[in-house]
Motif scaffolding. Structure first.
Motif, PDB file in Angstrom:
ATOM      1  N   THR A  81       0.830  -1.200   0.000  1.00 19.45           N
ATOM      2  CA  THR A  81       0.000   0.000   0.000  1.00 19.45           C
ATOM      3  C   THR A  81       0.865   1.250   0.000  1.00 19.45           C
ATOM      4  OG1 THR A  81      -1.728  -1.165   1.248  1.00 19.45           O
ATOM      5  CG2 THR A  81      -1.839   1.243   1.198  1.00 19.45           C
ATOM      6  N   ILE A  82       0.557   2.166  -0.888  1.00 24.15           N
ATOM      7  CA  ILE A  82       1.166   3.493  -0.918  1.00 24.15           C
ATOM      8  C   ILE A  82       0.152   4.465  -0.341  1.00 24.15           C
ATOM      9  CG2 ILE A  82       2.100   5.330  -2.373  1.00 24.15           C
ATOM     10  CD1 ILE A  82       2.741   3.141  -4.448  1.00 24.15           C
ATOM     11  N   SER A  83       0.533   5.211   0.676  1.00 19.44           N
ATOM     12  CA  SER A  83      -0.426   6.113   1.310  1.00 19.44           C
ATOM     13  C   SER A  83       0.267   7.380   1.773  1.00 19.44           C
ATOM     14  CB  SER A  83      -1.119   5.426   2.500  1.00 19.44           C
ATOM     15  OG  SER A  83      -0.193   5.168   3.533  1.00 19.44           O
ATOM     16  N   ALA A  84      -0.540   8.345   2.161  1.00 19.90           N
ATOM     17  CA  ALA A  84      -0.026   9.607   2.686  1.00 19.90           C
ATOM     18  C   ALA A  84      -0.886  10.035   3.863  1.00 19.90           C
ATOM     19  CB  ALA A  84      -0.027  10.687   1.615  1.00 19.90           C
ATOM     20  N   GLY A  85      -0.232  10.358   4.977  1.00 17.89           N
ATOM     21  CA  GLY A  85      -0.927  10.888   6.135  1.00 17.89           C
ATOM     22  C   GLY A  85      -0.865  12.409   6.118  1.00 17.89           C
ATOM     23  N   LEU A  86      -1.888  13.041   6.651  1.00 15.88           N
ATOM     24  CA  LEU A  86      -1.942  14.499   6.687  1.00 15.88           C
ATOM     25  C   LEU A  86      -2.516  14.921   8.032  1.00 15.88           C
ATOM     26  CD1 LEU A  86      -1.388  16.985   4.822  1.00 15.88           C
ATOM     27  CD2 LEU A  86      -3.845  16.989   4.340  1.00 15.88           C
ATOM     28  N   ALA A 339      -8.931   7.954  18.816  1.00 16.84           N
ATOM     29  CA  ALA A 339      -9.928   7.073  18.205  1.00 16.84           C
ATOM     30  C   ALA A 339      -9.715   7.113  16.705  1.00 16.84           C
ATOM     31  CB  ALA A 339     -11.343   7.524  18.570  1.00 16.84           C
ATOM     32  N   LEU A 340     -10.005   6.022  16.020  1.00 12.83           N
ATOM     33  CA  LEU A 340      -9.806   6.001  14.575  1.00 12.83           C
ATOM     34  C   LEU A 340     -10.891   5.175  13.907  1.00 12.83           C
ATOM     35  CD1 LEU A 340      -6.988   3.506  13.573  1.00 12.83           C
ATOM     36  CD2 LEU A 340      -7.846   3.663  15.903  1.00 12.83           C
ATOM     37  N   ALA A 341     -11.089   5.464  12.630  1.00 10.37           N
ATOM     38  CA  ALA A 341     -12.044   4.726  11.806  1.00 10.37           C
ATOM     39  C   ALA A 341     -11.532   4.742  10.376  1.00 10.37           C
ATOM     40  CB  ALA A 341     -13.436   5.350  11.887  1.00 10.37           C
ATOM     41  N   GLY A 342     -11.844   3.670   9.628  1.00  6.05           N
ATOM     42  CA  GLY A 342     -11.352   3.617   8.257  1.00  6.05           C
ATOM     43  C   GLY A 342     -12.130   2.638   7.402  1.00  6.05           C
ATOM     44  N   PHE A 343     -11.752   2.590   6.139  1.00  5.31           N
ATOM     45  CA  PHE A 343     -12.432   1.721   5.174  1.00  5.31           C
ATOM     46  C   PHE A 343     -11.428   1.249   4.129  1.00  5.31           C
ATOM     47  CE2 PHE A 343     -12.412   5.871   3.211  1.00  5.31           C
ATOM     48  CZ  PHE A 343     -12.118   5.593   1.879  1.00  5.31           C
ATOM     49  N   ARG A 344     -11.833   0.196   3.407  1.00  7.96           N
ATOM     50  CA  ARG A 344     -11.072  -0.251   2.250  1.00  7.96           C
ATOM     51  C   ARG A 344     -12.040  -0.761   1.196  1.00  7.96           C
ATOM     52  NH1 ARG A 344      -7.884  -5.846   2.255  1.00  7.96           N
ATOM     53  NH2 ARG A 344     -10.073  -6.494   1.985  1.00  7.96           N
ATOM     54  N   HIS A 351      -6.899  -2.092  -4.313  1.00  8.78           N
ATOM     55  CA  HIS A 351      -7.730  -1.528  -3.255  1.00  8.78           C
ATOM     56  C   HIS A 351      -7.433  -0.044  -3.083  1.00  8.78           C
ATOM     57  CE1 HIS A 351      -4.088  -2.549  -0.742  1.00  8.78           C
ATOM     58  NE2 HIS A 351      -4.341  -1.340  -0.269  1.00  8.78           N
ATOM     59  N   ILE A 352      -8.451   0.656  -2.564  1.00 10.05           N
ATOM     60  CA  ILE A 352      -8.354   2.055  -2.159  1.00 10.05           C
ATOM     61  C   ILE A 352      -8.761   2.103  -0.693  1.00 10.05           C
ATOM     62  CG2 ILE A 352      -9.229   4.393  -2.482  1.00 10.05           C
ATOM     63  CD1 ILE A 352      -9.830   3.673  -5.372  1.00 10.05           C
ATOM     64  N   SER A 353      -7.990   2.799   0.122  1.00 13.57           N
ATOM     65  CA  SER A 353      -8.281   2.830   1.549  1.00 13.57           C
ATOM     66  C   SER A 353      -8.208   4.256   2.075  1.00 13.57           C
ATOM     67  CB  SER A 353      -7.298   1.943   2.322  1.00 13.57           C
ATOM     68  OG  SER A 353      -5.963   2.384   2.125  1.00 13.57           O
ATOM     69  N   GLY A 354      -8.862   4.478   3.181  1.00 13.96           N
ATOM     70  CA  GLY A 354      -8.838   5.783   3.822  1.00 13.96           C
ATOM     71  C   GLY A 354      -9.120   5.646   5.308  1.00 13.96           C
ATOM     72  N   SER A 355      -8.632   6.588   6.097  1.00 16.02           N
ATOM     73  CA  SER A 355      -8.883   6.534   7.532  1.00 16.02           C
ATOM     74  C   SER A 355      -8.849   7.943   8.111  1.00 16.02           C
ATOM     75  CB  SER A 355      -7.844   5.652   8.246  1.00 16.02           C
ATOM     76  OG  SER A 355      -6.552   6.229   8.161  1.00 16.02           O
ATOM     77  N   TYR A 356      -9.412   8.061   9.293  1.00 12.49           N
ATOM     78  CA  TYR A 356      -9.385   9.321  10.040  1.00 12.49           C
ATOM     79  C   TYR A 356      -9.096   8.998  11.490  1.00 12.49           C
ATOM     80  CZ  TYR A 356     -10.817  13.643  12.333  1.00 12.49           C
ATOM     81  OH  TYR A 356     -10.832  14.784  13.109  1.00 12.49           O
ATOM     82  N   LEU A 366      -4.888   8.520   3.195  1.00 14.25           N
ATOM     83  CA  LEU A 366      -5.475   7.975   1.977  1.00 14.25           C
ATOM     84  C   LEU A 366      -4.426   7.137   1.271  1.00 14.25           C
ATOM     85  CD1 LEU A 366      -8.005   7.997   0.119  1.00 14.25           C
ATOM     86  CD2 LEU A 366      -6.952   9.904  -1.111  1.00 14.25           C
ATOM     87  N   GLY A 367      -4.835   5.938   0.816  1.00 13.22           N
ATOM     88  CA  GLY A 367      -3.861   5.072   0.166  1.00 13.22           C
ATOM     89  C   GLY A 367      -4.477   4.216  -0.918  1.00 13.22           C
ATOM     90  N   PHE A 368      -3.616   3.594  -1.710  1.00 15.11           N
ATOM     91  CA  PHE A 368      -4.049   2.629  -2.721  1.00 15.11           C
ATOM     92  C   PHE A 368      -2.954   1.582  -2.879  1.00 15.11           C
ATOM     93  CE2 PHE A 368      -1.390   3.577  -6.400  1.00 15.11           C
ATOM     94  CZ  PHE A 368      -0.887   4.823  -6.074  1.00 15.11           C
ATOM     95  N   GLY A 369      -3.330   0.413  -3.410  1.00 18.53           N
ATOM     96  CA  GLY A 369      -2.329  -0.622  -3.567  1.00 18.53           C
ATOM     97  C   GLY A 369      -2.926  -1.916  -4.072  1.00 18.53           C
ATOM     98  N   ILE A 370      -2.234  -3.016  -3.814  1.00 17.73           N
ATOM     99  CA  ILE A 370      -2.686  -4.343  -4.228  1.00 17.73           C
ATOM    100  C   ILE A 370      -2.705  -5.238  -2.994  1.00 17.73           C
ATOM    101  CG2 ILE A 370      -1.849  -4.126  -6.586  1.00 17.73           C
ATOM    102  CD1 ILE A 370       0.613  -5.733  -5.752  1.00 17.73           C
ATOM    103  N   SER A 371      -3.576  -6.250  -3.002  1.00 17.06           N
ATOM    104  CA  SER A 371      -3.650  -7.160  -1.857  1.00 17.06           C
ATOM    105  C   SER A 371      -4.111  -8.535  -2.313  1.00 17.06           C
ATOM    106  CB  SER A 371      -4.590  -6.609  -0.774  1.00 17.06           C
ATOM    107  OG  SER A 371      -5.882  -6.385  -1.298  1.00 17.06           O
TER     108      SER A 371
END
Length: 373
Positions: A81-86, A339-344, A351-356, A366-371
């Protein structure tokens, strides 16, 4: 894959350039080395206050993006997964009051009393000065302006993560970005390790529980470095250096630079549901980080000339000196619970994923990749 590489390279370059803005910030202060001339104590206080939101935000960003499901991979399951936190810098950390700092040599001179941090507005900072004798205006030997903010109230961090399923619901995770040279800035590298484990299997009747339950731990180390080149002649323009031992000896200043290091770790308890197309999860956890800034090498500086007070007509208010590693600051993140929540979303192997993450420095990822599996 070529597109993914370009995206990863773009994410990496973006965070490196922002990170090196903290290095550049030191050079924004008048005459480059003015903050070093403030003396070690005051210089470290000012650097810490100015870069604090970046140090805290970077740690929070690095503590995100470790997972995109609550379920560990099956044996030999894999994701890349390649992602970036902000991380979002709170308004309270976008500026600081210079009058509330415990400065020893410097004092407020003029300009705004509330000075921007690196994440603050693009407005001029406070003007600070130092005197041999505060009651003698002519004894001023140093004056400089704190740098502007970037106008960017966020702290980004890129990640390339691989997760591999082992046995007994255990997944090992690795982050790695090799040393990367950025023209005119310096070098950057990042690595980290993590572990996720299914705890439902250890609970009585766990197979009947309709959700995934796991715990995970992650540790990340990030290093940035840049060279400096400051000599007595470059920074001291209004003093007689004829007989000064630090003039005409460039080898004295070899080895100057700025290094920024971040260590971040997090532990989370996760609950979620994995379906063929979408996975959702939430959880609670604890995170901590440290951010250190050092300036190795020897630097030209000025110190008050006590002889000036006795004979101001025949003496300069300052004399040229040298100081070794003037900046050595460690900034703790706003460590604590979150606290955190996310999806894929998964489409075949992609896949595309995201979390807060809701924390002192709340963070999006926010990230994307293969699984597989």
């Amino acid at each position: 894959m070529k597109t993914g590489y370009k995206v990863a390279k773009g994410l990496l370059l973006g965070v490196v350039l922002f990170a090196f803005s903290s290095v550049t910030a030191l050079a924004q202060i008048d005459d480059v080395s003015s903050i070093l001339q403030a003396g070690k104590t005051d210089a470290n206080i000012l650097v810490q206050e100015y870069l604090k939101p970046y140090g805290r935000g970077l740690g929070s960003s690095l503590n995100s993006g470790w997972t995109n499901t609550a379920r560990p991979h099956k044996t030999l399951g894999l994701d890349i997964t390649i992602s970036a936190g902000l991380a979002v810098v709170p308004d309270a950390d976008a500026a600081f009051n210079v009058a509330q700092l415990d400065l020893t040599r410097l004092q407020y001179e003029n300009g705004p009393l509330i000075s921007p941090t690196i994440a603050g507005d693009k407005t001029s900072g406070s003007v600070l000065a130092a005197y041999v004798d505060p009651d003698m205006p002519e004894s001023k030997f140093l004056e400089f302006t704190m740098p502007k903010g970037t106008g960017f109230q966020y702290a980004p961090a890129p990640m390339i993560k691989a997760g591999l399923g082992l046995f007994k619901g255990t997944e090992v995770m690795v982050r790695y970005l090799p040393q990367y040279e950025v023209n005119d800035f310096g070098s950057f590298e990042l690595w980290g390790v993590g572990l996720k484990h299914d705890i439902k299997q250890w609970l009585p009747g766990g197979k009947l529980i309709p959700v995934d339950l796991s715990v995970m731990f992650g540790y990340t180390y990030m290093d940035l470095s840049s060279d400096f080149s400051l000599t007595a002649e470059q920074v001291i323009t209004n003093a007689d250096l004829t007989d000064n031992p630090y003039a005409g000896n460039p080898e004295i200043w070899a080895g100057q630079g700025v290094t920024l290091n971040t260590e971040a770790y997090t532990i989370n308890a996760l609950v979620g549901k994995t379906l063929p197309v979408i996975s959702i999860y939430g959880g609670v956890g604890y995170e901590a980080s440290t951010f250190s800034i050092k300036t190795p090498g020897v630097y030209p500086t000025v110190i008050p000339n006590q002889a000036f007070e006795n004979d101001p007509g025949n003496n300069n208010p300052f004399i040229v000196d040298a100081v070794e590693e003037p900046i050595s600051v460690e900034i703790d993140g706003k460590n604590g619970l979150h606290a955190l929540a996310g999806f894929r979303f998964r489409f075949a192997i992609f896949h595309i994923s995201g979390s807060y993450k809701l924390a002192n420095y709340s963070t999006y990822n926010l990230g994307f990749g293969i699984s597989f599996r």
